[in-house]
Design an enzyme around this catalytic site. Structure first.
Site, PDB file in Angstrom:
ATOM      1  N   HIS A 232      -7.174 -49.884 -51.548  1.00 37.84           N
ATOM      2  CA  HIS A 232      -6.807 -50.458 -50.250  1.00 37.84           C
ATOM      3  C   HIS A 232      -6.318 -49.432 -49.244  1.00 37.84           C
ATOM      4  O   HIS A 232      -5.787 -49.826 -48.197  1.00 37.84           O
ATOM      5  CB  HIS A 232      -5.711 -51.500 -50.422  1.00 37.84           C
ATOM      6  CG  HIS A 232      -6.144 -52.747 -51.127  1.00 37.84           C
ATOM      7  ND1 HIS A 232      -6.640 -53.848 -50.475  1.00 37.84           N
ATOM      8  CD2 HIS A 232      -6.179 -53.049 -52.439  1.00 37.84           C
ATOM      9  CE1 HIS A 232      -6.933 -54.783 -51.359  1.00 37.84           C
ATOM     10  NE2 HIS A 232      -6.661 -54.331 -52.562  1.00 37.84           N
TER      11      HIS A 232
ATOM     12  N   LYS B 288       1.541 -56.980 -36.984  1.00 35.29           N
ATOM     13  CA  LYS B 288       1.172 -56.334 -38.246  1.00 35.29           C
ATOM     14  C   LYS B 288       2.351 -55.458 -38.648  1.00 35.29           C
ATOM     15  O   LYS B 288       3.284 -55.274 -37.855  1.00 35.29           O
ATOM     16  CB  LYS B 288      -0.087 -55.488 -38.081  1.00 35.29           C
ATOM     17  CG  LYS B 288      -0.029 -54.532 -36.873  1.00 35.29           C
ATOM     18  CD  LYS B 288      -1.303 -53.734 -36.706  1.00 35.29           C
ATOM     19  CE  LYS B 288      -2.451 -54.518 -36.107  1.00 35.29           C
ATOM     20  NZ  LYS B 288      -3.662 -54.480 -36.898  1.00 35.29           N
ATOM     21  N   ARG B 289       2.343 -54.909 -39.861  1.00 37.81           N
ATOM     22  CA  ARG B 289       3.408 -53.978 -40.223  1.00 37.81           C
ATOM     23  C   ARG B 289       3.502 -52.885 -39.156  1.00 37.81           C
ATOM     24  O   ARG B 289       2.497 -52.510 -38.567  1.00 37.81           O
ATOM     25  CB  ARG B 289       3.107 -53.324 -41.590  1.00 37.81           C
ATOM     26  CG  ARG B 289       3.338 -54.228 -42.785  1.00 37.81           C
ATOM     27  CD  ARG B 289       2.962 -53.512 -44.066  1.00 37.81           C
ATOM     28  NE  ARG B 289       1.541 -53.230 -44.118  1.00 37.81           N
ATOM     29  CZ  ARG B 289       1.011 -52.055 -44.459  1.00 37.81           C
ATOM     30  NH1 ARG B 289       1.780 -51.037 -44.788  1.00 37.81           N
ATOM     31  NH2 ARG B 289      -0.288 -51.899 -44.492  1.00 37.81           N
TER      32      ARG B 289
ATOM     33  N   LYS C 281      -0.992 -47.408 -37.185  1.00 38.10           N
ATOM     34  CA  LYS C 281      -1.457 -48.607 -36.484  1.00 38.10           C
ATOM     35  C   LYS C 281      -1.210 -48.490 -34.977  1.00 38.10           C
ATOM     36  O   LYS C 281      -1.717 -49.276 -34.193  1.00 38.10           O
ATOM     37  CB  LYS C 281      -0.766 -49.843 -37.049  1.00 38.10           C
ATOM     38  CG  LYS C 281      -1.128 -50.118 -38.525  1.00 38.10           C
ATOM     39  CD  LYS C 281      -0.363 -51.307 -39.069  1.00 38.10           C
ATOM     40  CE  LYS C 281      -0.583 -51.566 -40.552  1.00 38.10           C
ATOM     41  NZ  LYS C 281      -1.873 -52.210 -40.861  1.00 38.10           N
TER      42      LYS C 281
ATOM     43  N   LYS D 209      -8.293 -62.828 -38.421  1.00 40.93           N
ATOM     44  CA  LYS D 209      -7.572 -64.065 -38.082  1.00 40.93           C
ATOM     45  C   LYS D 209      -7.584 -64.296 -36.574  1.00 40.93           C
ATOM     46  O   LYS D 209      -7.760 -65.419 -36.102  1.00 40.93           O
ATOM     47  CB  LYS D 209      -6.125 -63.993 -38.616  1.00 40.93           C
ATOM     48  CG  LYS D 209      -6.069 -63.899 -40.141  1.00 40.93           C
ATOM     49  CD  LYS D 209      -4.714 -63.431 -40.683  1.00 40.93           C
ATOM     50  CE  LYS D 209      -4.858 -62.969 -42.127  1.00 40.93           C
ATOM     51  NZ  LYS D 209      -3.665 -62.242 -42.635  1.00 40.93           N
TER      52      LYS D 209
END
Ligand code: NBG
Length: 828
Positions: free
Chosen positions: A366, A560-561, A566, A672
């Site tokens: 992952h 998100k985290r 990110k 999503k």
């Protein structure tokens, strides 16, 4: 099957509004000891949860019975995390009983939504990885594939996030404090050993055997949570292990008078399943985490072995009975533990045991982030799992011997493939869990097309050269049950009306929405539904954060985290840049926007926490600026979770998927959002690549460097400060942050962040800044053409079918697991 269960399964009586009402009243009285007059919201929730659970048990019993009778091949999904989200509404949906329940509650003058609010969600995961496991459990049951999720029943899940003065505070997540109606404690308990030493002895036949004399033994106790499939009778199990001492008090120690010693042992044993570790933190000092991993994997494998012996005759049939999927390397110790169980405890020959292992395990990777690839100090392994270390050495010796035959005289390759990092220069030898997973598995997969390609060419390159046939891509997916039907009922109703009800089990059917993109009346309904979702979110944010948002602005969302890769800080730079422009000229051409942020930072990840502080500080300053806040708003939604996510995804116009290319393995939030009609602004990273080609390039806002460009940037000697000097917008934004404007005059508060961006910028924020700002400009312009925006939004949804977890599970099953769907039918 007992008579009552048989009846409950067959008849519809239990589903009637009347039956639900009666059953609810009974549960309220007999479970919580309350009546409608004096019940709290929590009592009402508990009573309703038991009412729904009652309706699940007949199915559970039926499925167990049929699976056992057939000795059906079962997918064992081993995961240290399962981020389930609230159960009650999901179980009602899957039972297709929601309308009746709502009516039954209404008849009692109760509001179902208020009752649902009382559920404390089990936060047994950090983020995407844990949520993926939950989506896969949902799809496995819905596709009628026998499966068991195996994990840890953490007493404390992921911390709850509170925001104080703009900073993240962590609050312990005592999710079990009000009890948990969804779990069933079981009698299965297995011993798990730690520490001690290893002895050799000869068995009755004179063969050398190994005995592990452990320093301590604890027990794992099973807690089962039934997982319903949608609209089918199948129920799979999530089996989570809780650690306990041999007895509540070790009687032996008690008898010799060491009362406190016995109590200490008990506490030590219980500590193993005490708390979920946040990720994104250095592994250092996490001896307990290795213990957790071994604990749950050992219990799970012992459980599978018991079931194989019970239902399938002998252990040689294990691979017909189970396929063990390793969700990342967290359960990879299972490969050594399975060998130990087979060879030491069940006396199988090494070669036979190894062949069986390699037919039974599969491994999903992952992440490509090197710091997230697990390794454990050999010395810690030696202390904690001495026998496993021996087994790993043995596997390694045999493996490297094979490699030597194929790659003659390539010591560097051998060193890279070895299960042991010899540790030249980085302080000590370490066990490489990804290498162990690769060597012991029949299949290795990445979680998006790009990610799998990068695995093959970078971190797992040597393994790919060795065994190209083992590699698969399995692009992630998410369940439309939770993320459309539960999260966005008005949208689900529109789908039902427009394309029929089949879409919820076959998301590809949404393709039939395409022609509606050209239908003006439909687009108007589409916008009305989005507007409602935005108003709902605004309402919630007003109640929880005291900020009033305008649902008619563009909702630009990143949840998100919080992690530098990110790039929430890239998003903030855009906000600051807009703010600066608005301060400069009174009426520039800025589309009114609301920026919504959410996500948790690992408690020890200082930069991520500083990013949260920055977001909140910018939000505050803008909030107090009467002029700018007409056009710009920023809000940080505290404690992002599955539950809060369900309110946020439907309300987004724009989904921020802006990681540095090559860093996000897949992403699932991106899916999503897409399912709920948001357009994406994103880089060519993870599953964004596939989302973009599915929905059409013209319906996706692309920006930023590609993976080859990122590599070229580094090769050329990246100098972020030069970009800062060249680009006035970047300079203004960074200077404004350093001016103290957002920090009550403190010019140093955000220095660690801005200095890092200018000196190192490990995630190329400065390099992508210009392109991002320009792209956001195009977003703003595009949003003003509401008809065109709606068209693109509809097409995003119509073409998102591929990103259903049902598709992902079908691929895993066809290519790796080869389990047979086993529908549970009444009377089967
Ligand atoms: C995460 C990745 C995401 C991915 C999820 C699920 C870890 C180690 N990895 O990109 O960062 O979507 O896994 O595959 O949490």
């Amino acid at each position: 099957m007992p008579d009552t269960a048989e009846r409950a399964l067959h008849t519809r009586i239990a589903r009637s509004v009347d039956a639900i009402r009666r059953s609810f009243a009974d549960n309220l009285f007999y479970v919580t000891g309350r009546t409608l007059e004096n019940a709290t919201r929590l009592d009402l929730y508990t009573a309703l949860a038991f009412t729904i659970r009652d309706r699940m048990l007949a199915r559970m019993v039926a499925a167990e019975e049929i699976y056992q009778r057939r000795g059906a091949k079962t997918v064992a999904y081993l995961s240290a995390e399962f981020l389930l989200g609230p159960h009650l509404a999901n179980n009602m949906l899957n039972l297709k009983i929601t309308d009746n329940v709502r009516e039954a509650m209404k008849g009692l003058n109760l509001d179902l939504d208020a009752i649902l609010e009382a559920e404390e969600e089990p936060g047994l995961g950090n983020g995407g990885l844990g949520r993926l496991a939950a989506c896969y459990m949902d799809s496995l049951a819905t596709l009628e594939i026998p499966a068991t999720g195996y994990g840890i029943r953490y007493e404390y899940g992921i911390f709850e996030q509170a925001i104080r003065d703009g900073w993240q505070m962590e609050v312990a997540d005592a999710w079990l404090r009000n009890g948990n109606p969804w779990e069933l404690p079981r009698q299965h308990r297995y011993p798990v050993k730690f520490g001690g030493h290893v002895e050799r002895y000869r068995d009755d036949e004179g063969r050398e055997r190994v005995r592990w004399i452990a320093e301590s033994t604890i027990y794992g106790i099973a807690y089962d949570t039934p997982i319903l499939g949608y609209g089918v009778l199948n129920v799979n199990m999530l089996r989570l292990w809780k650690s306990e001492a041999r007895e509540s008090f070790d009687l032996r120690a008690f008898n010799v008078g060491d009362y406190y010693g016995a109590v200490n042992d008990m506490v030590a044993a219980q500590n193993i399943s005490k708390v979920l570790y946040p990720n994104d933190e250095p592994e250092a000092g996490k001896a307990l985490r290795l213990r957790q991993q071994h604990f749950f994997v050992s219990c799970s494998l012992q459980d599978m072995i018991r079931l194989t012996l019970r239902d399938n005759g002998g252990l040689e049939h294990f691979a017909e009975r189970f396929v063990v999927q390793l969700n990342d390397t967290h359960p990879a110790i299972g490969i050594a533990e399975f060998m130990r169980l087979l060879v030491d405890e069940h006396r199988m020959e090494w070669d036979a045991a190894w062949a069986l292992t390699r037919r039974s395990f599969a491994y999903t990777n992952h992440t490509l982030l090197p710091e997230a690839l697990e390794t454990w100090p050999v010395e810690l392994f030696q202390r904690t799992l001495p026998r496993h270390l021996e087994i790993i050495y043995e596997i390694n010796t045999r493996f490297l011997d094979d490699v030597r035959v194929r790659f003659i005289d390539e010591p560097a390759r051998l060193a890279r493939l070895s299960l042991i990092d010899e540790g030249a220069g980085n302080g000590g030898r370490r066990v490489r869990m990804a290498n162990l997973a690769c060597v012991g598995s029949m299949a290795i997969n990445g979680v998006a097309a790009l990610h799998t390609e990068l695995l093959k060419s970078s971190v797992l390159r040597d393994f790919h050269e060795l065994w190209p046939e083992k590699f698969h891509n399995k692009t992630n997916g998410v369940t439309p049950r939770r993320f459309i039907a539960l999260a966005n009922p008005p949208l689900a109703r529109l789908f039902d009306e427009s394309v029929g009800e089949g879409w919820l089990r076959d998301l590809g059917q949404l393709r039939a929405l395409e022609p509606y993109a050209a239908d003006g009346a439909f687009r108007e309904r589409w916008r009305a539904i989005k507007r409602m979702a935005k108003a709902r979110l605004a309402d919630r944010i007003r109640r929880t954060c005291g900020v009033t948002l305008d649902p008619d602005t563009l909702f630009d969302v990143q949840v998100k985290r919080i992690h530098e890769y990110k790039r929430q800080h890239l998003n903030v730079l855009h906000v600051v840049s807009l703010y600066h422009r608005l301060r400069q000229s009174p009426a520039p051409d800025v589309t009114p926007r609301t920026f919504v942020f959410g996500g948790k930072a690992a408690p020890g990840y200082r930069m991520a926490k500083l990013i949260i502080k920055l977001i909140n500080s910018v939000a505050d300053v803008i909030e107090r600026d009467r002029q700018v806040s007409q056009v710009l708003r920023v809000v940080f939604v505290p404690d992002f979770s599955v539950k809060t996510g369900q309110d946020i995804y439907p309300a987004a116009d724009l989904s921020e998927q802006i990681s540095t290319a090559g860093k996000e393995a897949s992403g699932t939030g991106n899916m999503k959002f897409t399912m709920n009609g948001a357009l994406t602004i994103g880089t060519l990273d993870g599953a964004n690549v596939e989302i973009r080609s599915a929905v059409g390039e013209e319906n996706f806002f692309l920006f930023g460097q590609t993976v080859p460009e990122v590599e070229a940037t580094w090769r050329a000697g990246y100098r972020p400060r030069a970009l800062y000097e060249r680009d006035p917008d970047l300079r203004d934004a960074i200077d404004l942050i350093n001016s103290g404007l957002f920090s009550h005059g403190d010019r140093d508060l955000f220095r660690p962040l801005t200095d890092n961006l200018l000196d190192v910028d490990p995630f190329l924020v400065c390099a992508d800044f210009r392109d991002y700002i320009d792209c956001q400009g195009r977003v703003g312009v595009a949003y003003r053409d509401a008809e065109q925006w709606s068209r693109a939004s509809i097409l995003n949804v119509a073409r998102c079918g591929y990103f259903s977890s049902d598709r992902a599970i079908q691929e895993y099953n066809a290519d790796i697991w080869h389990a047979t769907a086993l529908p549970v039918t009444p009377g089967a």
